[in-house]
Design a protein around this motif. Structure first.
Motif, PDB file in Angstrom:
ATOM      1  N   ARG A  24      64.111  -6.557  31.591  1.00  0.00           N
ATOM      2  CA  ARG A  24      63.382  -7.110  30.443  1.00  0.00           C
ATOM      3  C   ARG A  24      63.220  -6.193  29.454  1.00  0.00           C
ATOM      4  NH1 ARG A  24      58.493  -6.854  28.247  1.00  0.00           N
ATOM      5  NH2 ARG A  24      57.966  -5.018  29.681  1.00  0.00           N
ATOM      6  N   ALA A  63      66.499  -5.996  27.501  1.00  0.00           N
ATOM      7  CA  ALA A  63      66.676  -6.982  26.485  1.00  0.00           C
ATOM      8  C   ALA A  63      66.009  -6.874  25.407  1.00  0.00           C
ATOM      9  CB  ALA A  63      66.427  -8.398  27.306  1.00  0.00           C
ATOM     10  N   GLU A  79      67.488  -6.436  21.577  1.00  0.00           N
ATOM     11  CA  GLU A  79      67.074  -7.388  20.332  1.00  0.00           C
ATOM     12  C   GLU A  79      66.551  -6.778  19.329  1.00  0.00           C
ATOM     13  OE1 GLU A  79      64.227 -11.467  19.727  1.00  0.00           O
ATOM     14  OE2 GLU A  79      64.292 -10.276  21.756  1.00  0.00           O
ATOM     15  N   VAL A  83      67.665 -11.215  30.739  1.00  0.00           N
ATOM     16  CA  VAL A  83      68.882 -11.005  30.024  1.00  0.00           C
ATOM     17  C   VAL A  83      70.128 -11.947  29.972  1.00  0.00           C
ATOM     18  CG1 VAL A  83      68.590  -8.654  30.205  1.00  0.00           C
ATOM     19  CG2 VAL A  83      70.000  -9.375  31.876  1.00  0.00           C
ATOM     20  N   GLU A 119      71.816 -12.490  26.673  1.00  0.00           N
ATOM     21  CA  GLU A 119      72.669 -11.490  26.524  1.00  0.00           C
ATOM     22  C   GLU A 119      73.841 -10.989  27.238  1.00  0.00           C
ATOM     23  OE1 GLU A 119      72.013 -10.411  23.512  1.00  0.00           O
ATOM     24  OE2 GLU A 119      70.027 -11.060  23.172  1.00  0.00           O
TER      25      GLU A 119
END
Length: 867
Positions: free
Chosen positions: A376, A379, A383, A417, A420
């Motif tokens: 987490r 990610a 971002e 994720v 991604e």
């Protein structure tokens, strides 16, 4: 320049070079020792291009060399330019006189390094050598017998009677030992008296030792390949290409595959080596269940940012600073992302930064929650950094390794994720790729040859099953160490036991020196500390098919004898010494293949399965305690603490310093709570001084005259060593009651006043047995109270606790047999107090101590959870 010789003399002839001077004369000889490396004498180089052979700086200038014997009938090779790569001048004691040359272009296809071998006793071994004395620039052979070494450790060469004398033109030529079948040295000097024909050779190990990179073992055994081993990494070109492409298009790439398929080696020696060459900045971290996710990520980011050019007075933020900023979900993470985004502008176009989360599968297996939290954070950071860097820029990319079974949970569609990430699945090598992995590195090992048919035999035996690669690498390492005359033989393969016996052979040879009983006991303790169960913990404790996985431990947590043993075994490649996230030295088994294929270790682990499963649970509790900042609520209590103390006492050498610290802290907490309980009970005694209550030992239920149970609070019996449930405080008796109870007093001083509370037998909970008959009456307990008795059928000493202390969804240990009744009629809610073995599952299988205020008898509580 000269023409070809009629006889190429096999690999020896095709390895020989001529070194020319500026006048077009041959200054001396040399021979190929690597793809582009050749050896000769320092004085030959000086004669060719000038310079002092006794001076430390190497002559600066190009040399001209060629290969007079290439096996090609068209003649010698074209001239090739070379430069000095390594230089050992002639030293005052007469030693030295070695130069290693680097060729500016590849040697002719037919040219190859000869087999080379360090020779032992060579007296009377026959030799022959090719040199280029004055007037014989096409070369001439000489032969004779080897003698022994003298003061400079050079070996005497005795020319054959009436044979060709070994003169100055032979300097730098390789000496072929006819009995060993390999080059054993290089000609360095000759007597001026031609009637004697005595010369000397520098042993081959001294020649190659002039450049340590010349004679490395090209195989890694059980150790993973690193970036520095990329030249030896063969057979994975297609997979490296797929991985490079995946990283170019996705910010998160998970490399998956079975254990032993080579995931870490592919990333390090394949991907990271290529990305670093392209300008990427790389940081590696191996997450640990004992380290919070943000701390692990912060440590990696600190190294990554430190590699970037300094933008201020410091080289970058510290791990502690980054961890603090990552702990928030607001602007602080954005500030970290802004620093990461700067990486995209500081390096080569599109390079940015790359984080490698190695062995992520271990964190996923031991602490899935921490693994998800780390993903987490990753990610979020990706971002935010992408937003700060601008459209089309990828300042941060993350690569991690996962076992196949971990993909579903961590990379699920709704995972942190999922949007991604992409997955690169790594399969076992097929036959063609495995052949490349076997023969490719041999080109970097001077003179290494495989016996005819041996490579195919290895491929047949290895197959294509997962886990093949570490077995083959271990085999090749053993074969390298047993090569004969530069050749890997079928006989050596047979003695090792083939592919399947390689790991066992390596391990057994490494521990052969530890034959004493005490040494073997320490070996077993160390190896079992380095493994953990990797299967269903509810299985049988002696199951022969149980699975185990590697376990990394801190070196400073081991007793001194085990720490020294670990360092010794690292030299034999059974163990790997590394560093954890916090920089502390760590030790772990070199590869999972040791667990899977070494019968001795497998037997130790299977015999200890029950203990290892318990210790694995202790590790998980310890990790939670560490991650929570050593919160007191996560210390061991009751039966769990009792078992831990018993295990530690029985097997003190099988625990780390962290285990001992955790158990010690738990004991200290229990001691403090008992002291507090003594004080509370004393206050109760003072409040009720002068009043004595009788409590019938025949049970609460019975004749009508005893249907109303007394509800006083007294101290736990010193004889039974009991205590109330941890986390709860004793309350004063109901002043409205007219009855009190007698009880044995508490110890007069602290918890050490009596040894009984520390006796495992005293602390162990009673095992649940057949249910006693239902009591004739329900023991009374005030509303919104929970009550415990210390003996059967709600007799003995009683403890009453208010609901705000007892009502909890957390697991609480009870180190004594408890009977309880709960009445919550004022709320009308259904209340249950469950007794379970582990508190890990509260469900239909849990014993219900009381339901809706109706007490059930004969429940021996080991843990309870009130809901």
């Amino acid at each position: 320049m000269g023409g070809p010789l009629a006889h190429d003399h096999g690999p020896l002839g095709r390895s020989i070079i001529r070194i020319w001077d500026s006048r077009g004369d041959v200054a001396g000889a040399g021979f190929l020792i690597g793809p582009r490396q050749a050896a000769t004498c320092a004085h030959v180089v000086a004669a060719a291009i000038g310079g002092d052979p006794e001076a430390a700086p190497a002559p600066d200038g190009p040399l001209t060399v060629d290969f007079p014997i290439t096996g090609d009938r068209d003649g010698a090779s074209a001239p090739i330019t070379a430069h000095v790569r390594a230089w050992r001048p002639i030293l005052p004691d007469g030693t030295g006189d070695v130069a290693v040359l680097e060729l500016a272009e590849p040697a002719p296809p037919a040219a190859q390094p000869p087999p080379m071998r360090r020779a032992g006793h060579v007296w009377d071994h026959g030799f022959h050598v090719l040199g280029f004395p004055a007037g014989m620039q096409d070369g001439v052979w000489a032969s004779g017998t080897l003698r022994d070494s003298q003061g400079t450790r050079w070996v005497q060469l005795q020319g054959a009677a009436n044979g060709r004398p070994i003169t100055a033109g032979f300097s730098g030529a390789p000496v072929w030992d006819s009995e060993i079948g390999a080059v054993v040295g290089m000609v360095v000097a000759a007597d001026d008296d031609r009637s004697v024909s005595t010369a000397y050779q520098i042993p081959i190990e001294q020649v190659l030792g002039s450049d340590p990179e010349l004679m490395p073992n090209p195989y890694r055994g059980l150790e993973a390949f690193g970036e520095e081993h990329s030249a030896y990494f063969h057979g994975r070109d297609d997979d490296v290409g797929r991985l490079v492409d995946a990283v170019a298009h996705h910010p998160v790439v998970a490399v998956t595959g079975h254990s032993g398929v080579g995931k870490s080696s592919l990333v390090r020696a394949g991907l990271l080596a290529r990305l670093r060459a392209d300008g990427a900045r790389i940081a590696e971290v191996r997450p640990s269940p004992a380290v919070p996710a943000r701390a692990a990520l912060a440590a990696a980011l600190a190294r990554l940012l430190a590699a970037a050019p300094a933008t201020g007075p410091t080289a970058g933020p510290t791990a502690g600073d980054l961890a603090a900023r990552l702990a928030t979900d607001g602007g602080a993470i954005g500030s970290v992302a802004a620093e990461v985004a700067a990486l995209a502008a500081s390096g080569a176009e599109g390079a940015g930064g790359v984080l490698f989360l190695d062995q992520f599968e271990e964190l996923a297996g031991e602490s899935p929650a921490e693994a998800r939290e780390l993903l987490r954070l990753v990610a979020t950071l990706i971002e935010e950094a992408g937003r700060a860097a601008g459209p089309g820029r990828r300042p941060l990319r993350v690569v991690l390794t996962l076992r196949l079974e971990s993909i579903g949970e961590l990379l699920a569609p709704d995972g942190p994720v999922a949007a991604e990430a992409t997955v690169v699945a790594l399969s076992p090598m097929n036959r063609a790729r495995l052949r490349e992995a076997i023969v490719g590195p041999a080109g970097h090992a001077p003179g290494l040859y495989f016996a005819p048919g041996l490579v195919e035999r290895i491929l047949d035996d290895a197959g294509t099953a997962p886990g093949q690669l570490p077995l083959v690498e271990s085999l090749l390492t053993l074969l390298w160490e047993r090569r004969e005359g530069g050749s890997v033989t079928a006989e050596a393969y047979q003695r090792i036991g083939g592919v399947s016996g390689a790991v066992t052979r390596s391990a057994e040879e490494a521990i052969a020196a530890y034959s004493a009983t005490g040494d073997r006991a320490r070996l077993r303790r160390l190896f079992t500390l380095l493994a953990r169960p990797d299967d269903d913990p509810s299985g049988a404790d002696d199951h022969p098919e149980a699975r185990f996985a590697r376990r990394r431990i801190r070196l400073d947590g081991l007793p001194t004898p085990l720490r020294r043993l670990a360092q010794d075994l690292a030299a034999s490649r059974l163990l790997v010494i590394g560093r954890g996230v916090d920089g502390a030295p760590t030790a772990e088994l070199a590869h999972q293949a040791l667990i899977d294929h070494w019968p001795r270790l497998r037997g130790w682990l299977t015999e200890d399965l029950g203990f290892l499963r318990w210790r694995d649970r202790l590790d998980q509790q310890l990790a939670r305690w560490e991650r929570a900042g050593r919160a007191p609520d996560l210390l061991l209590r009751g039966a769990s603490l009792t078992e831990a103390r018993r295990r530690l006492s029985a097997r003190p050498g099988d625990h780390t310093a962290a285990h001992r610290s955790y158990i010690g802290a738990s004991r200290g907490r229990r001691a403090r709570r008992r002291t507090a309980l003594v004080a509370a009970a004393g206050a109760v005694v003072v409040a009720t001084a002068g009043t004595t209550f009788a409590f019938a030992r025949t049970g609460i239920g019975g004749p009508a005259g005893r249907a109303a149970a007394p509800e006083s609070v007294a101290g736990a019996s010193g004889a039974t060593g009991t205590a109330p449930p941890p986390g709860l405080e004793a309350t004063a008796p109901d002043p409205g009651r007219g009855l009190t109870a007698t009880a044995a007093p508490f110890p007069s001083s602290g918890p050490e006043a009596s040894a009984q509370p520390d006796d495992p037998a005293a602390d162990s909970p009673a095992s649940p047995g057949p249910a006693d008959p239902e009591p004739a009456g329900t023991p009374e307990c005030d509303e919104r109270r929970i009550c415990f008795w210390t003996e059967e059928n709600y007799t003995g000493d009683k403890f009453t606790f208010p609901i705000d202390l007892s009502s909890t969804s957390e697991c609480n240990d009870i180190g004594f047999t408890a009977r309880s009744a709960y009445n919550n009629s004022s709320t009308g809610e259904s209340q249950r107090l469950h007794s379970t073995d582990t508190c890990s599952v509260i469900g239909p299988d849990a014993e219900t101590v009381l339901v809706d205020g109706q007490a059930k008898p004969s429940i021996a509580a080991t843990h309870y959870m009130h809901t």
